[in-house]
Design an enzyme around this catalytic site. Structure first.
Site, PDB file in Angstrom:
ATOM      1  N   GLU A   3       0.885  -1.166   0.000  1.00  0.00           N
ATOM      2  CA  GLU A   3       0.000   0.000   0.000  1.00  0.00           C
ATOM      3  C   GLU A   3       0.917   1.208   0.000  1.00  0.00           C
ATOM      4  O   GLU A   3       1.606   1.486   0.990  1.00  0.00           O
ATOM      5  CB  GLU A   3      -0.922  -0.020   1.219  1.00  0.00           C
ATOM      6  CG  GLU A   3      -2.096   0.934   1.087  1.00  0.00           C
ATOM      7  CD  GLU A   3      -1.797   2.292   1.666  1.00  0.00           C
ATOM      8  OE1 GLU A   3      -1.563   3.224   0.853  1.00  0.00           O
ATOM      9  OE2 GLU A   3      -1.794   2.438   2.887  1.00  0.00           O
TER      10      GLU A   3
ATOM     11  N   CYS B 286      -1.836   9.076   2.423  1.00  0.00           N
ATOM     12  CA  CYS B 286      -1.534   8.658   1.058  1.00  0.00           C
ATOM     13  C   CYS B 286      -2.730   8.812   0.126  1.00  0.00           C
ATOM     14  O   CYS B 286      -2.559   8.904  -1.099  1.00  0.00           O
ATOM     15  CB  CYS B 286      -1.035   7.217   1.046  1.00  0.00           C
ATOM     16  SG  CYS B 286      -2.062   6.089   2.017  1.00  0.00           S
TER      17      CYS B 286
ATOM     18  N   GLU C 250       3.931  13.328  -4.947  1.00  0.00           N
ATOM     19  CA  GLU C 250       3.261  13.301  -3.654  1.00  0.00           C
ATOM     20  C   GLU C 250       4.013  14.214  -2.694  1.00  0.00           C
ATOM     21  O   GLU C 250       5.162  13.953  -2.341  1.00  0.00           O
ATOM     22  CB  GLU C 250       3.205  11.870  -3.110  1.00  0.00           C
ATOM     23  CG  GLU C 250       2.391  11.728  -1.852  1.00  0.00           C
ATOM     24  CD  GLU C 250       2.254  10.294  -1.393  1.00  0.00           C
ATOM     25  OE1 GLU C 250       1.196   9.933  -0.864  1.00  0.00           O
ATOM     26  OE2 GLU C 250       3.221   9.521  -1.571  1.00  0.00           O
TER      27      GLU C 250
END
Length: 476
Positions: free
Chosen positions: A246, A280, A380
């Site tokens: 993940e 995230c 990100e």
């Protein structure tokens, strides 16, 4: 000042083999609050050996026995929720109200979801062709969890291992050891047999890599950056073990003119800034239909300026600091990149909020007039930074939403049920959030593309920790 100098191995708190230590810091004050012992390969070997031995008997337990243990863990989890919340606020800076409502609540919510999934699961079934299918525990599981949602990720990995009859070795983030130690105490209090759950503190290159490479580990479950997930996968390749990941995200949030703009834009910004943007699946790319773009900028500017930043121990809906200096420096660098790329700073910008100079606080920042080719739209950032990008048509909005290396989540704001169904079906992401609605505990969480593989939570989270065995009916 606290000292964490023991690992939980084979049902007891034991001294580590290594002598290396590291400071544990409070991000709100940039002050040292503790010392943590770091493990090495010998500590990993001891933990894996304990888990391997325990698997021989624990893998044979009945579903009823495992459900009873999970329900005892649930009672302990409820009793220690406040301890978890206080630990998370101290070690990673989540405001206490958010720690209680979201961070620590995961210990209970995910456990309830897994209990329901296990109760309804069939570990043996007859297929349509008459063959017998069995679901069996996979073996010793190596679990690596991050600092940003420490208990959320521990629960999503430890609980399915215990639920399926597997055993595990947990390497939590070395930066958030307080909550991890409490969780180990909770598992112990629930009465799990020695060796079923083990905890080794340490860094990724040492303990994480030793765990990923270990020949007796059947599965690795990792949550963290895409870069680190690739390293775990490579380390695991030589022993051909299962790897679930993940990873990162750069989630789009499509805002159409037919939605309730005042509500949906303001709540979208709050969602982006939640946990100081250190999630995230945060909706960090707001894609706005051109016909309402100017209005959205007005609402966004007002909502962004209203976002409070404050001390984590204070009750309220403010956001806290970033996790550490490395994270702070990265966010500052990317804010500067956005400025250099020509994006308009609508709210915030470089530096710390006034009066919060000691900790790793940043100004909630919103960029307007961004293009999807800019670095701030593709990388990100992992801070309270939102980029706003206009689009003309529904087709263009969908194309921009999917034009990313990631695919963890996607968000959609619209007043049309038909559009919601039409657009959601075309978004390449593992979780779709429409008009502020989130999936509940027990639903599968995970992503497409470089956001990882596998799913966590509920029935699908159990399946990642199981092997399938098939045979024909016995004929005598």
């Amino acid at each position: 000042m606290f000292t964490l100098n023991k690992f939980y191995i084979d049902g007891a708190w034991v001294d580590p083999s290594a002598t290396e230590t590291m400071p544990v810091m409070n991000p709100a004050s940039n002050s040292q609050i503790g010392v943590l012992s770091l493990g090495n390969g010998d500590d990993v070997n001891a933990a894996v050996a304990a888990a391997k031995k325990a698997f021989e008997s624990f893998s044979k337990t009945s579903k009823a026995e495992r459900l009873e243990l999970l329900k005892r863990l649930l009672a302990v989890s409820k009793a220690r929720q406040e301890d978890l919340a206080q630990a998370i606020t101290t070690e990673m800076g989540a405001p206490i109200s958010m720690s209680r409502a979201s961070q620590a609540d995961c210990a209970v919510g995910h456990l309830k979801g897994f209990i329901a999934a296990l109760e309804s699961s069939e570990e043996r079934e007859t297929l349509a062709n008459g063959d017998i299918l069995s679901r069996e525990p996979i073996g010793v599981c190596g679990l690596i969890t991050p600092w940003n949602w420490p208990i959320n990720q521990i629960a999503l990995k430890v609980i399915p291992a215990l639920a399926t009859g597997s055993t595990c070795v947990l390497k939590p983030s070395e930066h958030t050891p307080l909550s991890a130690q409490i969780y180990a105490e909770m598992v112990h209090e629930a009465g799990y047999p020695a060796g079923v759950f083990n905890l080794v503190f340490g860094d990724g290159p040492t303990v994480g890599s030793a765990l990923s490479r270990h020949k007796d580990v059947a599965m690795m479950s990792f949550t963290g950056s895409t870069r680190a997930g690739i390293l775990v996968t490579k380390d695991a390749a030589d022993t051909v073990k299962r790897v679930t990941l993940e990873l990162g995200g750069k989630s789009p949030n499509l805002v159409f003119a037919d939605c309730d703009l005042e509500t949906r834009v303001a709540e979208s910004i709050a969602e982006c800034f939640h946990n100081s943007g250190q999630s995230c699946n945060a909706p960090t790319r707001m894609l706005v239909e051109s016909s309402c773009y100017d209005k959205v900028l007005e609402i966004a500017a007002e909502a962004g300026k209203a976002q409070a930043v404050g001390e984590p121990t204070q009750i309220g809906d403010h956001i806290g600091p970033l996790f550490d200096q490395i994270q702070y420096d990265r966010v500052q660098k990317l804010i500067q990149v956005g400025i250099d790329e020509g994006a308009k700073v609508l709210v915030g910008g470089l530096g710390k909020p006034e009066g919060l100079e000691d900790g790793w606080y940043v100004k909630p920042t919103i960029f307007a007039d961004v293009t999807n080719e800019m670095r701030i739209a593709r990388e990100e950032i992992f801070g309270p930074v939102l980029v706003i990008i206009p689009f003309d048509t529904e087709e263009e909005g969908i194309r921009l939403a999917n034009d990313t290396d990631y695919g963890l989540a996607a968000y959609l704001q619209t007043g049309s049920l038909e559009r919601a169904e039409r657009v959601a079906s075309q978004l390449r992401a593992g979780g779709i959030h429409i008009n502020g609605q989130d999936a509940g505990y027990g639903s599968p969480f995970g992503g497409y593309k470089q956001s990882g593989n596998g799913r966590e939570g509920g029935r699908f989270g159990l399946e990642d920790f199981q092997e399938l065995k098939v045979r024909a009916p016995i004929k005598l």
